[in-house]
Enzyme design. Structure first.
Site, mmCIF file in Angstrom:
data_model
loop_
_atom_site.group_PDB
_atom_site.id
_atom_site.type_symbol
_atom_site.label_atom_id
_atom_site.label_comp_id
_atom_site.label_asym_id
_atom_site.label_seq_id
_atom_site.Cartn_x
_atom_site.Cartn_y
_atom_site.Cartn_z
ATOM 1 N N ASP A 495 17.212 -33.352 -19.157
ATOM 2 C CA ASP A 495 17.415 -34.789 -18.968
ATOM 3 C C ASP A 495 18.502 -35.062 -17.936
ATOM 4 O O ASP A 495 18.381 -35.948 -17.110
ATOM 5 C CB ASP A 495 17.759 -35.472 -20.289
ATOM 6 N N ARG A 499 26.531 -34.298 -18.770
ATOM 7 C CA ARG A 499 27.224 -34.510 -20.045
ATOM 8 C C ARG A 499 26.857 -33.425 -21.050
ATOM 9 O O ARG A 499 26.123 -32.479 -20.730
ATOM 10 C CB ARG A 499 26.878 -35.891 -20.595
ATOM 11 N N ASP A 500 27.373 -33.553 -22.246
ATOM 12 C CA ASP A 500 27.102 -32.537 -23.276
ATOM 13 C C ASP A 500 25.721 -32.776 -23.860
ATOM 14 O O ASP A 500 25.561 -33.183 -25.000
ATOM 15 C CB ASP A 500 28.166 -32.607 -24.375
ATOM 16 N N GLU A 501 24.699 -32.544 -23.024
ATOM 17 C CA GLU A 501 23.329 -32.763 -23.485
ATOM 18 C C GLU A 501 22.418 -31.728 -22.835
ATOM 19 O O GLU A 501 22.177 -30.687 -23.406
ATOM 20 C CB GLU A 501 22.902 -34.194 -23.154
ATOM 21 N N ASP A 508 11.016 -37.166 -20.946
ATOM 22 C CA ASP A 508 11.419 -37.146 -19.545
ATOM 23 C C ASP A 508 10.502 -36.216 -18.745
ATOM 24 O O ASP A 508 10.044 -36.545 -17.651
ATOM 25 C CB ASP A 508 12.869 -36.662 -19.396
ATOM 26 N N TRP A 564 7.193 -38.287 -26.447
ATOM 27 C CA TRP A 564 8.000 -37.066 -26.300
ATOM 28 C C TRP A 564 7.150 -35.879 -26.771
ATOM 29 O O TRP A 564 6.761 -35.032 -25.972
ATOM 30 C CB TRP A 564 9.317 -37.212 -27.083
ATOM 31 N N GLU A 769 20.108 -42.817 -15.012
ATOM 32 C CA GLU A 769 19.459 -42.832 -16.321
ATOM 33 C C GLU A 769 19.014 -44.242 -16.703
ATOM 34 O O GLU A 769 17.962 -44.419 -17.302
ATOM 35 C CB GLU A 769 20.451 -42.309 -17.368
ATOM 36 N N HIS A 790 19.285 -38.598 -13.919
ATOM 37 C CA HIS A 790 18.169 -38.483 -14.861
ATOM 38 C C HIS A 790 16.914 -38.794 -14.054
ATOM 39 O O HIS A 790 16.825 -39.844 -13.458
ATOM 40 C CB HIS A 790 18.310 -39.587 -15.917
HETATM 41 C C1 BGC Z 1 18.375 -38.186 -23.242
HETATM 42 C C2 BGC Z 1 17.049 -38.681 -22.762
HETATM 43 C C3 BGC Z 1 16.078 -38.407 -23.841
HETATM 44 C C4 BGC Z 1 16.508 -39.284 -24.964
HETATM 45 C C5 BGC Z 1 15.604 -39.412 -26.102
HETATM 46 C C6 BGC Z 1 18.763 -39.047 -24.377
HETATM 47 O O1 BGC Z 1 20.004 -38.773 -24.879
HETATM 48 O O2 BGC Z 1 19.313 -38.148 -22.237
HETATM 49 O O3 BGC Z 1 16.738 -38.538 -21.486
HETATM 50 O O4 BGC Z 1 14.774 -38.501 -23.515
HETATM 51 O O5 BGC Z 1 17.819 -39.029 -25.381
HETATM 52 O O6 BGC Z 1 15.454 -40.724 -26.269
#
Ligand code: BGC
Length: 919
Positions: A495, A499-501, A508, A564, A769, A790
């Protein structure tokens, strides 16, 4: 002089042979690939697929037969002997996805191959230049190496959130090489990330291996040919192993160790000698380890390096490792060891900063002028112990300091302690950041611009697409979406990189897959990731919201979300359409069926309300709320339709009929539940209409009215969109298909809020994003979720290729064997042009305005044909080159379609001139 002559000849040749009336050479065969890769090492498929393309300057050229030779030996191949496989002359036009059918391939097998092709007149080409692949270690018994680890107490960082991991261990051994070495191959992997070094030199130029998988189920190894790095006598082999995805921080968990806390290493170096003997250097208990200059390293947190602790020569022979400790055997793994099927991650660009500013005394902020994912290389001349800190950010605060609030718990900080005395270069190895700006503190003196270089990382998928037009803002948009793809196709489709993700969010990925697959060759990349998706499917059949899964109790529950989870169907479908890949359908058919069964079981009334997990809806839409059941049901219907088509492709006719019937049933239920008789749709949002139209869920007679309502909604918003992730990909295509291309161009070119242009007006160099990531009125959005990199909204790229340039797939035939050129001319653009390197070769469509109309340049690669749809009503006015189009070689009038004239065009290059029917 001789060189110049040869060049002259080469340059002239296509011109001469391109002369249509003259005699022309038969086709040339080029771009040989095995499992989508050029000369790959360590293939894991026992029956790999082979592809090539044809080159010819002649119109209407095609392949009528081919012959493939695969040999175990280069010299044999040169003499046209295929001891592994000689297909003989096989009639047909197939140039890709040819499944290897020769002698069974064994571990380590070296395969040299070439292809000959017969052209339309039955003339044979020369053989292609030779290519090769090697097989990996196919059986668990091939692995003699043992997993080793540092003999220290297992870390307990789980207890202290956000604490750094222990310093990465350095491992080493020495070994002897005999003079008659013929070849050396190393197979290597880790739990953690490895950097392997031989005699002081890094092995390979790729980083972050083994790449991200669910390491409890599957661990990828890499294969390198290291013959050139070895020398007779003593040699030194070393490796550093850092946390990475295996044991470092991932996602927004505050704890390390998602798949384990103990990193370990597995190396098997095989030396093949001229006499046929083989020696293996393997990780075992004779290796030694020590801590070194890297004090900590984490993908999200950054890398801390103290160059004073550098151990010169540790990775070369003769190093005194008496103070190093013996390693320990690590726990074996239950995971399968598999070859990495996708291209590796590499530095794909180096960027010089555009400026540097002292934002506060001693704080220097470099601006790369481009938001990237990667790291910064630092040059410095300092004293021993000088400590330089690098922090990374995508944007600046109004006072010129870096904006890091949106990084959440990712510290994204690299520190470097100087050894001192002479110029030093620091480049981290086990971390990456998402950034445009680099803040440098602690620098001795004032850094010049050349103190920093931005190194952009990405999975090195070959770039295959480019779009350009006369509008600089649109070109910036295209560049932004390319950069967001580069920054987010890092091992898996993520995504965001900052960040911490940084998770493999499925929504996506599916929204962007078509755009992404124009921009780069994604076939091997998604082959790999689709396995992650399948690995992450729940026992009930739910696909996850992101893949690979995190083995964490809380995050385990992320599954089943509409748009998703559906990526589990949509990704294979797209790989089939774009690359004619049927294996991905075969391989994941059962998983896809389980997903379909799950949806039906949880939603017997055919409206998808249950089993929807976190149900994100039209994520990050703006001032519009699309009913979630509507969105969910639309996606389910779409799944059913794609399943019906995929079933037919793999000859499952009964299942195909069943899914086609399911589609009709869901369609009916959808209409009853969400569609009103006057073309309105529940919620009355742009995304609602878009899904209903794109997924064929509107009753036929209501389609025009629904489209009008969609347009009316856009007008009521003064030409603005309200779509989120899910709607945005469909917005411009649906409008254009419904005859509202002027509205589509209007949205594309808007620069007031919310729009693509708005971000660009405010300095975006990547896709944001959220539409409101930053606004004039409110500044930055809530930092809790505000990435500036994003790619989802970049899905507009698909429309640029498919509609503005007009390069599109045929409705039925996959893989561009036959395709469509159907440009839309509008938006006041003077010209637009796209080049796309399809699996069949390069397609070009470029148009420009000229007096009295349009000039369109088209390239149709050999062995393909295209329908060219010209927006012109008067057939007699269409010229191809100098000729009336109807009489030109390779061009055949097919039909009239609305306000277009459709030609069938054989391979070759063409230029059509015509007056526009309307605008
Ligand atoms: C992410 C998104 C992801 C979403 C789910 C977010 O935190 O960055 O791109 O699809 O969560 O809704």
């Amino acid at each position: 002089m001789k060189n110049l002559m040869t060049w002259g000849l080469i340059l002239l040749m296509p011109v001469v042979s391109g002369c249509r009336k003259g005699r022309s050479a038969p086709v040339g065969v080029q771009h040989l690939r095995c499992e989508y890769l050029v000369n790959p090492l360590g293939i894991g498929e026992r029956r790999p697929r082979l592809s090539w393309t044809l080159e010819s300057s002649q119109r209407g050229q095609k392949q009528t037969a081919y012959r493939i030779l695969v040999s175990s030996d280069e010299a044999n191949l040169a003499e046209d002997r295929g001891d592994l496989w000689d297909t003989g002359k096989v009639p047909g036009d197939r140039t890709n996805q040819v499944v290897y059918g020769g002698q069974p391939l064994t571990s380590r097998q070296r395969c040299f191959w070439k292809v000959q092709s017969w052209d339309k007149d039955g003339r044979p080409s020369a053989f292609s230049p030779p290519a090769y692949w090697t097989m990996g270690l196919l059986d668990p018994e091939d692995w003699k190496a043992e997993w080793i680890r540092a003999d220290r107490r297992p870390p307990e960082s789980r207890i202290e959130p956000l604490a750094p991991g222990p310093p990465p261990p350095y491992f080493r051994t020495e070994f002897a090489v005999q003079p008659s070495l013929q070849r050396a191959t190393v197979y290597v992997t880790a739990r953690g990330l490895f950097e392997l070094r031989l005699n002081g030199i890094p092995v390979g130029d790729d980083v972050f291996a083994p790449e991200w998988t669910d390491y409890n189920r599957r661990i990828q190894y890499r294969t390198y040919d290291v013959t050139e790095l070895l020398r007779p006598g003593k040699n030194g082999l070393g490796a550093v192993v850092a946390d990475g995805w295996f044991s470092g921080y991932v996602g927004w968990r505050k704890n390390r160790g998602n798949y384990g806390l103990e990193n370990s290493l597995l190396v098997q170096l095989e030396l093949d000698y001229a006499d046929g003997s083989r020696a293996s250097i393997i990780t075992d208990e004779t290796w030694r380890w020590a801590e070194g200059p890297i004090r900590s390293a984490d993908l999200l947190m950054g890398q801390d390096t103290d160059a004073r602790l550098a151990m010169a020569g540790w990775d070369a022979p003769g190093f005194d490792d008496s103070s190093w400790r013996p390693v320990q055997a690590a726990e074996p793994t239950g995971a399968e060891l598999v070859a990495q099927p996708s291209p590796p991650i590499r530095i794909i660009a180096e960027i010089k900063p555009a400026s540097v500013n002292e934002s506060r005394p001693g704080v220097f902020v470099f601006d790369l002028g481009q938001n990237i994912a990667g790291w910064a290389r630092l040059k410095v001349l300092g004293r021993a112990g000088d400590r330089i800190k690098l922090r990374f950010a995508e944007r600046l605060n109004p006072d010129g300091t870096i904006y890091t609030a949106n990084l959440r718990d990712a510290k994204a900080t690299d520190t470097y302690t100087c050894r001192g005395g002479e110029p030093e270069v620091f480049e981290p190895r086990f971390t990456f950041h998402g950034f445009q700006y680099i803040e440098v503190t602690g620098y001795p003196g004032e850094p010049g611009l050349d103190a920093i270089t931005g190194c952009a990382l990405s999975t090195a998928c070959p770039e295959t697409g480019v779009f350009q037009c006369s509008d600089p803002m649109v070109n910036r948009l295209f560049s932004n979406l390319i950069w967001s793809q580069r920054a987010n196709y890092i091992s898996i489709p993520t995504d965001c990189p900052q960040r911490d993700e940084r998770l493999g969010w499925m929504g996506d990925a599916q929204i962007f897959v078509r755009t992404g697959s124009f921009n780069t060759d994604t076939a091997a990349f998604f082959t790999k990731w689709m396995q992650d998706v399948a690995d992450a499917q729940s026992a009930e059949g739910a696909f996850p919201d992101f893949a690979p899964r995190l083995n964490d109790k809380v995050l385990m529950g992320f599954e089943g979300a509409p748009a998703w989870g559906d990526a589990g169907i949509i990704i294979p479908w797209n790989m089939y359409r774009v690359f004619d890949d049927t294996r991905i359908i075969q391989r994941h058919w059962e998983a896809m069926k389980r997903w379909m069964d799950y949806l039906k079981r949880t939603n017997p009334d055919l409206i998808r309300r249950r089993g929807v997990g976190n149900n994100y809806g039209d994520w990050l839409s703006i001032q519009a709320d699309t009913p979630k059941d509507l969105l969910a049901t639309a996606y389910w219907a779409w799944d059913a339709r794609l399943m019906a088509r995929m079933a037919a492709v793999i000859d499952r006719e009964k299942e195909s009929a069943a899914y086609a019937a399911l589609f009709q049933e869901i369609r009916r239920a959808f209409q009853e539940e969400f569609v009103l008789e006057d073309g309105r749709i529940q919620g009355e949002t742009q995304t609602g209409w878009l899904l209903a139209l794109a997924m064929d869920l509107m009753p036929e007679n209501l389609r025009p009215r629904a489209a009008d309502r969609l347009v009316a909604d856009i007008r009521a918003r003064e030409g603005h969109l309200s779509t989120g992730f899910v709607g945005c990909a469909h917005l411009l295509p649906v409008l254009t298909d419904a005859g509202h291309e002027a509205t589509a161009f209007g949205l594309l070119l808007k620069d007031t809020f919310p729009s693509w242009g708005y971000s660009i007006k405010h300095g975006a160099t990547s896709i944001w994003e959220r539409w409101d990531g930053w606004t004039e009125e409110r500044g930055f959005q809530d930092p809790g979720m505000n990435s500036f990199n994003h790619y989802a909204f970049g899905a507009v790229g698909e429309w640029l290729y498919r509609y503005v340039a007009g390069i599109d797939l045929d409705e039925e035939i996959p893989g561009y064997a036959r395709f469509r050129i159907r440009p839309f001319i509008g938006g006041g653009l003077e010209w637009a042009r796209a080049e796309y390197d399809s699996i069949q070769g390069k397609i070009i469509s470029g148009w420009s305005r000229r007096e009295g109309g349009i000039s369109l340049e088209v390239r149709v690669p050999p062995n393909t044909s295209a329908e060219v749809h010209l927006p012109c009503t008067d057939r007699s006015e269409i010229q191809e080159g100098e000729n009336p189009a109807d009489r030109a070689e390779g061009v055949m009038f097919l039909r009239r379609e609305g306000e277009r004239i459709v030609y069938e065009v054989a391979s070759g290059t063409y230029r059509f001139n015509f007056p526009l029917s309307r605008e």
